[in-house]
Every structure is written in structure tokens, then in C-alpha cells.
Write a protein that holds these residues in place. Structure first.
Motif, PDB file in Angstrom:
ATOM      1  N   ALA A  43       0.636  -1.675  -0.060  1.00 22.38           N
ATOM      2  CA  ALA A  43       0.320   0.286   0.341  1.00 22.38           C
ATOM      3  C   ALA A  43       1.097   1.626  -0.298  1.00 22.38           C
ATOM      4  O   ALA A  43       0.453   1.937  -0.654  1.00 22.38           O
ATOM      5  N   LEU A  44       2.022   1.076   0.923  1.00 28.00           N
ATOM      6  CA  LEU A  44       3.054   2.669   1.046  1.00 28.00           C
ATOM      7  C   LEU A  44       3.134   2.318  -0.246  1.00 28.00           C
ATOM      8  O   LEU A  44       3.673   3.763  -1.380  1.00 28.00           O
ATOM      9  N   ILE A  45       4.018   1.836  -0.857  1.00 30.78           N
ATOM     10  CA  ILE A  45       4.701   2.041  -2.312  1.00 30.78           C
ATOM     11  C   ILE A  45       3.672   2.009  -3.357  1.00 30.78           C
ATOM     12  O   ILE A  45       3.988   3.351  -3.778  1.00 30.78           O
ATOM     13  N   THR A  46       2.595   1.645  -2.778  1.00 33.99           N
ATOM     14  CA  THR A  46       1.600   2.310  -4.272  1.00 33.99           C
ATOM     15  C   THR A  46       0.766   3.370  -3.739  1.00 33.99           C
ATOM     16  O   THR A  46       1.039   4.707  -4.697  1.00 33.99           O
ATOM     17  N   LEU A  47       0.915   3.729  -2.404  1.00 37.31           N
ATOM     18  CA  LEU A  47       0.842   5.596  -2.844  1.00 37.31           C
ATOM     19  C   LEU A  47       2.072   6.309  -3.383  1.00 37.31           C
ATOM     20  O   LEU A  47       1.586   7.426  -3.887  1.00 37.31           O
ATOM     21  N   VAL A  48       3.298   5.994  -2.964  1.00 39.46           N
ATOM     22  CA  VAL A  48       4.822   6.408  -3.413  1.00 39.46           C
ATOM     23  C   VAL A  48       4.258   6.276  -4.837  1.00 39.46           C
ATOM     24  O   VAL A  48       4.923   8.028  -5.318  1.00 39.46           O
ATOM     25  N   VAL A  49       4.584   5.486  -5.451  1.00 43.32           N
ATOM     26  CA  VAL A  49       4.156   5.517  -6.836  1.00 43.32           C
ATOM     27  C   VAL A  49       3.020   6.111  -7.379  1.00 43.32           C
ATOM     28  O   VAL A  49       3.442   7.829  -8.304  1.00 43.32           O
ATOM     29  N   LYS A  50       2.124   6.680  -7.076  1.00 44.20           N
ATOM     30  CA  LYS A  50       1.140   6.908  -7.611  1.00 44.20           C
ATOM     31  C   LYS A  50       0.862   8.954  -7.487  1.00 44.20           C
ATOM     32  O   LYS A  50       0.950   9.327  -8.560  1.00 44.20           O
ATOM     33  N   THR A  51       1.746   9.256  -6.443  1.00 41.65           N
ATOM     34  CA  THR A  51       2.102  10.051  -6.146  1.00 41.65           C
ATOM     35  C   THR A  51       2.224  10.874  -7.630  1.00 41.65           C
ATOM     36  O   THR A  51       2.338  12.069  -7.951  1.00 41.65           O
ATOM     37  N   VAL A  52       4.226  10.148  -7.277  1.00 38.02           N
ATOM     38  CA  VAL A  52       5.169  10.379  -8.904  1.00 38.02           C
ATOM     39  C   VAL A  52       4.072  10.715  -9.636  1.00 38.02           C
ATOM     40  O   VAL A  52       4.198  11.517 -10.649  1.00 38.02           O
ATOM     41  N   LEU A  53       3.367   9.267 -10.460  1.00 34.97           N
ATOM     42  CA  LEU A  53       2.304   9.272 -11.073  1.00 34.97           C
ATOM     43  C   LEU A  53       1.723  10.340 -11.560  1.00 34.97           C
ATOM     44  O   LEU A  53       1.609  11.074 -12.555  1.00 34.97           O
TER      45      LEU A  53
END
Lengths: 261, 320
Positions: free
Chosen positions: B297-307
Motif C-alpha cells: 500500500a505504501l509503495i503504491t501511494l508513493v508511485v501514485k504521487t509520482v505518477l
């Protein structure tokens, strides 16, 4: 085009049709009997009542969080902005066990609360806490873009015309946020009504006391009482459709009400 | 000048402060003088609240998010490592845990792939063509978002269960869907159905059909147009949809729980194993699996912010 429709039918239309076909196998009396049985009524009451209460808390806290994130600059603001999405991203089962551990009698928050005589885990309060947790991003993320886009000049005009800050906030800014706030409220409410994973661990699941409607569906299924499970599911489904319908109306109302700059 | 535009778009509430018809003058009426005298502090900086109120609002927001959102996340990792790092990795190396991780990866791979293909086709159809029933189609695509996960699982039990519509036929042909991997995959596909299409539709609508028409008029084939023109334009949106779709596919609990049958080592995904271990009071093992999902979930959030930042950037140059 054909592919879209075929795939859509296989994955969504046929399963949903099965749900309604199954309901029609029940006579009206049977359907009514299932829905108005004491246990079902209590489960529906618990689900809808606590969801409503949780959505109200989300509405107030969501507004405060949005205000802090959009209007103020403070250390860690961007981090907290990202944190708002965690309830969206965290798998519901993980949220469920984490909240239970946190609010259990020996948990970090459960222990101090127990000394005050408040028991959260395995009571309806626990269900409420889990629902507040999963609902908070809905209000924040719905209202945030509207508050960012809000025309600053309106506020300046209000202030220059002598309105004090209190008046500006409550009579100028908040009214323009109302459609977004209501949409966020409805989304949080709908999500809480259907929520399963993050609630069942902390709920205690006592019939008539802390048993939510989705859990009762699962219990009836495990007893192979498919018709009962379906009847409860249909009531929940119709309720969520009504909520979606309401959301769409609210959004149309909002678009008509807020002038385009 | 700025005040005039502000007033032109003002709400009715505001007009109570400007009762005169000539708004550009905005001469303070006597009762406005009273309002002024009441709040000199607010007058000095009309666009924000007094310091103490500001402090209280920030404190409330930060405290609420810390207690209700950050603390549960911390509890997951604290409980996972409560008996040390050794116990943590031992729990993850259990055959049951490995089987659950494998199954979760398999189900996510299948459902993300299928929903990726469908999502692109559906978004293409909706954004580039006009046809009747479009709104209905969008509503159908959105539907799994608003249905309780338990109901999403229930519909497949009604179809493929022993008393379900296809149950007897499946039994006669010895095909296992429910309480087996195909059922888990189907339920997961159902709940993750909207993500890719939802991420693409607004993007593709905004981009219109001009570039595709130009490519085709220059002699490109349909497939060439798609891979050379459409795909590069939507790649960030596509990644965004796949990211969210994958996160949900790996983390889905309610729908999968209904159709899985909880056969140990066979039909338990990671979220289901978290539940089973927790109910058996194997807290370290339960939270060890949960910590993997929390990290996802945390990795998803980080990548989501970048995207999201990428998506904003791509929108700026051609966003006229």
C-alpha cells in the motif's frame, strides 16, 4: 465495441442478473419475512445507523483536515496530504486487524481508554471507529479540489465590504463547498454501509448488537441459506443505488449552482 | 477591477453585505461600520483566520490523521516485529504463507492483465466514438465501486455454487470454479473492473481524436495508430490505472473471502491468511503477512504521487 460489451456482460451483467433472479425466486411474503426478521433488521439498523454517524464525523473532521491542508502552511503538510489516502490503499483486512490490535483492551489506545471505562474493540463503538477510518479520504478528496479552485476574490470582496472572517467563512466559503461536502458525505456513507474487511475484526459480531449487514450475508451463505443472503444483499444494493442517484443529483445541482469563472 | 469580477460571481449571501445597486463604489453602509469595529484583527489580514484558531485547526487535523491513520499502520509493523526479526522472517517462510503469496501474485497477474486489456478497449470505445447507451455503459463500469465486496462475492456463489445456476452443470463436468482459483480470480476481476477504464476515460476524452485521424489519413493502419499514437499519449494514465488495480487485486478481502472456501495452502490469499492467523492468535505471523500488504500500500501511494505529478505535467503543454 463488441469485446467491451461481451466482457462487461460476462463479468458484471450476468452476475448481477443472477442476484435479482434469485430474489424473484422468493415470494413477496418470504422476502418480507427475511427482511423483517429481528436479526436482519438489527443488522441493517447497525450498518446504516453507524455508517451515518461515522459519515457525520468524517464530514466535520474532513472539512477541518481539508482546510488545514489547503489554506495553511505547516511542517509535514505534504506528508499529511499523502497520509489521507492510506485508508484507500491499505487492504481492508490489514486495517481490520490493525485497528483491533490498537483498540483491544491491552492495545496502545485500548488500554488508556479502558481505564476511563470506555471499551471500543468488540463493541458497536469499534464498528464506528473502523467506519470513520475508511471514510475519511472520501470527504477530503472530494472537497479538496473545490476549495483549491475557489475564487479568492469572493473572499477579498466579502472582507473589503466589511464582513469579518467568521462571516466570510460561514456565509461565503462554506455555502460554495456544500455540494462537495454532501457528495463526500454520501460516498463515505455508502462505503461504510458495504464495508466488511476492516469492520468484522473489531466488531465482536454479536447478533443483534454488533453484527453488520454484510457479515449477516456471509453467515447466511455459509449456512447455504442463499435466498436469505440474497434478500439482505438486494436491500443493501437498492440502498446504495439510491445513494449513487442522490450523488449524481447533488453533482448536477452543484454544477448548476457554482458559476463558471 | 478585481473586486468587480469577484462580485459578479458572488453568491446571494454576499449581496447582503452590498445592498447598494452600484457595486463598484461599495461605500460602507452604516451597519458595515459596526462589523468592522467588531473584528479589527480579521480586518488586518482578511484572507486567513486569527493565529490561535489556525493553530487549533492544524492541531486537530494532524492529531486526527496521526491517531486514526498513522497509528494503525505503525501497529502493523510493531506487532510484526514484536518477537524479533527472526520470528518475522520465519513466519513469512512458512509453506502456508508462501502458498498465499504465490496465489495472491497469480490472481493479481491474471486480473490486472484482463482488466488492462478491457480497460483500454472500453475507454477507447467510450472516449473516441459516439453511440447510444454510453451513459449506461459508464454506469455499469462504475458499478463494482459502489457494491459491497460481500455482494460482489455473493453473485458468483449464486452463479457457480452448488445451488447456483451453473452449479449442477459444473459439478457434472467436474469443473471447479467456486472454492477454487478461478472463482477467486473472477471475484477479483469484478471488484477491480473500473480502475483502468476510469483512469483512461477522462484522459482520452481530453485528447480527442485529431491525432488518430491525422495518423490514419497519412496511411497508418488501425493497430499502428493505436501503438504509435494513442498508447504513448495515455501511458501515464494507463500506469496509474494498473497501479491502483493491482493494489486492490492483491488486497481484496470481502469478495474473495466469500468465494474462496478457505482451503489452507490452496485457496487462501494473503488477506485471507491474515484473518485466519489472527483468529488463531498467531499475531506475529498474521501481522508479518499484513506488513507485506501494508508495504504494498505504501509503495503504491508513493508511485501514485509520482505518477500524478507526471500526469499533471503532460496535461500542461497541450491543455488548451
Amino acid at each position: 465495441m463488441g469485446l467491451t460489451l461481451t466482457w462487461l456482460s460476462v463479468i458484471i451483467l450476468i452476475p448481477l442478473a443472477a442476484l435479482f433472479l434469485k430474489t424473484f425466486e422468493l415470494s413477496l411474503d418470504q422476502f418480507w419475512g427475511v427482511i423483517t426478521s429481528r436479526r436482519t433488521l438489527n443488522a441493517l439498523k447497525i450498518s446504516f445507523g453507524l455508517s451515518f454517524a461515522a459519515a457525520c464525523v468524517n464530514l466535520v473532521m474532513g472539512t477541518i483536515i481539508v482546510w488545514a491542508l489547503v489554506r495553511y502552511r505547516f511542517p509535514g503538510r505534504r506528508l499529511f496530504d499523502a497520509i489521507v489516502d492510506i485508508p484507500f490503499a491499505l487492504p481492508t483486512a490489514v486495517a481490520g486487524v490493525a485497528l483491533t490490535q490498537l483498540f483491544a483492551q491491552k492495545g496502545w489506545l485500548g488500554a488508556p481508554l479502558a481505564e476511563l471505562g470506555i471499551k471500543v474493540a468488540f463493541t458497536p463503538i469499534g464498528i464506528f471507529v473502523a467506519m470513520v477510518f475508511i471514510g475519511i479520504p472520501f470527504v477530503v478528496r472530494t472537497v479538496q479540489p473545490v476549495l483549491i479552485d475557489l475564487d479568492v476574490e469572493i473572499e477579498e470582496a466579502a472582507a473589503s465590504l466589511g464582513a469579518n472572517r467568521w462571516h466570510t467563512v460561514f456565509r461565503v466559503i462554506l455555502p460554495s463547498l456544500i455540494p462537495a461536502l454532501l457528495t463526500g458525505f454520501a460516498l463515505a456513507f455508502a462505503r461504510a454501509v458495504g464495508e466488511y474487511g476492516s469492520v468484522i475484526f473489531i466488531a465482536g459480531n454479536l447478533p443483534n448488537v454488533s453484527e453488520i449487514a454484510p457479515l449477516l450475508v456471509v453467515i447466511r451463505l455459509s449456512e447455504f441459506r442463499y435466498a436469505d443472503a440474497t434478500a439482505i444483499a438486494v436491500v443493501m444494493l437498492v440502498a446504495s443505488f439510491l445513494i449513487i442517484f442522490l450523488i449524481n443529483r447533488l453533482q448536477r445541482w452543484a454544477q448548476a449552482r457554482i458559476p463558471v469563472h | 477591477m478585481s473586486m468587480q469580477t469577484g462580485l459578479a460571481t458572488s453568491t446571494t449571501q454576499l449581496r447582503t453585505y452590498a445592498p447598494s445597486t452600484d457595486v463598484s463604489v461599495a461605500a460602507p453602509a452604516p451597519r458595515l461600520e459596526i462589523a468592522r469595529g467588531r473584528s479589527t484583527a480579521a480586518r488586518q489580514n482578511p484572507r486567513t483566520e486569527p493565529g490561535p484558531i489556525r493553530f487549533v485547526i492544524i492541531a486537530l487535523a494532524v492529531t486526527f490523521l496521526s491517531v486514526f491513520v498513522v497509528l494503525p499502520l505503525v501497529v502493523v509493523f510493531a506487532s510484526a516485529f514484536s518477537k524479533g526479526v527472526g520470528a518475522y522472517f520465519a513466519a513469512l517462510a512458512e509453506p502456508e504463507a508462501l502458498a498465499a503469496i504465490k496465489l495472491t501474485l497469480l490472481v493479481a497477474a491474471v486480473s490486472v492483465t484482463l482488466n488492462l486489456v478491457f480497460g483500454v478497449v472500453a475507454a477507447w470505445a467510450i472516449s473516441k466514438f459516439e453511440f447510444t447507451g454510453k451513459t449506461f455503459l459508464i454506469t455499469l463500469i462504475d458499478l463494482p465501486f459502489s457494491v459491497s465486496p460481500v455482494i460482489s462475492g455473493l453473485v458468483f456463489v449464486l452463479l457457480f455454487g452448488a445451488q447456483g445456476y451453473f452449479g449442477p452443470w459444473l459439478q457434472a463436468h467436474n469443473i471447479h470454479i467456486l472454492f477454487a482459483v478461478p472463482g477467486i480470480a473472477l471475484a477479483t476481476i469484478f471488484v477491480t473492473f473500473p480502475f483502468v477504464a476510469r483512469a483512461l476515460i477522462p484522459l482520452m476524452q481530453e485528447q480527442g481524436t485529431q491525432e488518430e485521424e491525422a495518423a490514419i489519413s497519412l496511411g497508418a493502419s488501425g493497430l499502428q495508430t493505436f501503438f504509435r499514437v494513442t498508447l504513448p499519449n495515455i501511458k501515464w494514465g494507463l500506469l496509474y490505472g494498473v497501479l491502483l488495480c493491482n493494489a486492490r487485486a492483491m488486497g481484496e478481502f470481502g469478495a474473495v473471502s466469500v468465494v474462496s472456501g478457505h482451503i489452507r495452502g490452496e485457496t487462501n490469499t494473503m488477506p485471507l491468511l491474515v484473518e485466519i492467523l489472527y483468529n488463531e492468535y498467531q499475531f506475529v505471523a498474521s501481522f508479518a503477512i499484513a506488513s507485506l500488504l501494508a508495504m504494498l500500500a505504501l509503495i503504491t501511494l508513493v508511485v501514485k504521487t509520482v505518477l500524478e505529478r507526471r500526469l499533471d505535467e503532460t496535461e500542461v503543454p497541450d491543455g488548451d
